[in-house]
Design a protein around this motif. Structure first.
Motif: not given
Length: 319
Positions: A204-209
């Motif tokens: 559930w960690a949002v990536g940079s993009q």
């Protein structure tokens, strides 16, 4: 090697910690409230359509009453003029007979009194009918104005949501073809982002993009404080097989929705009371889970933007 240490530390933290019962209960309460809010909005939308139909029907009935009253008024006027002519003819006849016959004079005098009484009654009826006609006319104008105001508010809300959709589409142009779509349906704007744009599998960690896309979306939402923002997390039907921190797909979808809310809250111009996060697990698919393509479409975040209906509710109460 040093760059990998934070990732290893995060992995160890995720594998050793667990979601407290309070957090999970809060998520369930939020979802319950979300369902209530969603039903309320659906009921408001349905009530709005019902009220508009009712107002239009009442407007039609008032128009029919007005036209009927207008026809009656014309009939009363016609009868009134006929009585005036008859009275005039009778007066001429009375004057001619006055010289010839007292009996005829008496009869004509009686008839003349009767006609005068009828004429007075018709005149009073005509006055009353004209008053009723004027009242119906004012009522018709008032209802027409309220229906027009209601239609204008609805059109204004639709135009504002269309403008918001265009602004979001323009802001997120760089993410077209990367699992992002923007649609307008039923007076709402739906921004759908597939997980491939936002999350790694089981995370559930949002990536940079993905963060960039959410922040650009937030810049548009910050300029629209009268919009309610619902963030829904969705998964496919494959059971979650990660660590013990999550109880399943529903828990994972709720955490992902909360992660998006946290990024939006970094924008100080977005009012927190306008934000709601909800996890829906695998229970609201938009495609079949029988294919890899369908599963990918179902693994998504949906941002649902709804206009506030306070102004419309006030107009409905006035009709």
């Amino acid at each position: 090697m040093l760059k990998k240490l934070p990732l290893i530390a995060l992995t160890l933290l995720l594998t050793t910690s667990c979601v407290s019962k309070k957090v999970y209960t809060d998520l369930e309460d939020k979802y319950t409230n979300l369902k209530k809010d969603n039903r309320r909005l659906s009921d408001q939308n349905r009530d709005l359509e019902t009220a508009l139909n009712q107002a239009e029907n009442e407007l039609k009935d008032t128009k029919d009453d007005y036209e009927s009253a207008l026809a009656d008024s014309k009939l009363w006027e016609s009868e009134y003029k006929a009585l005036v002519n008859e009275h005039k003819n009778l007066e001429e006849s009375y004057n001619a007979l006055e010289k010839n016959s007292s009996a005829s004079i008496a009869a004509n005098s009686k008839k003349n009194r009767e006609l005068l009484a009828q004429l007075e009654a018709k005149e009073q009826a005509l006055i009353a009918e004209n008053a009723r006609l004027e009242k119906l006319k004012k009522e018709l104008e008032s209802r027409s104005q309220r229906v027009a105001e209601l239609e204008n508010v609805i059109a204004s809300k639709d135009a504002a949501m269309s403008k918001l959709k265009d602004a979001i589409s323009k802001a997120l142009t760089n993410f077209e073809g990367k699992g992002l779509t923007v649609e307008q349906r039923n007076g709402k704007v739906y921004v759908s982002m597939e997980n491939k744009l936002l999350f790694q599998s089981g995370s559930w960690a949002v990536g940079s993009q993905g963060k960039q896309a959410v922040k650009q979306l937030g810049e548009v939402l910050a300029e629209n404080p009268e919009i309610a923002i619902l963030i829904e997390g969705h998964t496919d039907d494959v059971p979650y097989k990660g660590n013990d921190q999550l109880s399943g797909n529903w828990d994972l979808s709720a955490k992902r929705a909360t992660a998006i809310v946290n990024i939006l809250r970094e924008n100080p111009s977005i009012q927190p009371e306008n934000l709601t996060a909800a996890g829906r697990g695998e229970f609201a698919p938009i495609a079949s889970n029988s294919s890899a393509e369908g599963k990918a479409q179902n693994r998504r975040i949906e941002v649902i933007l709804t206009p506030k209906l306070d102004e419309i509710s006030k107009l409905l109460n006035d009709i």
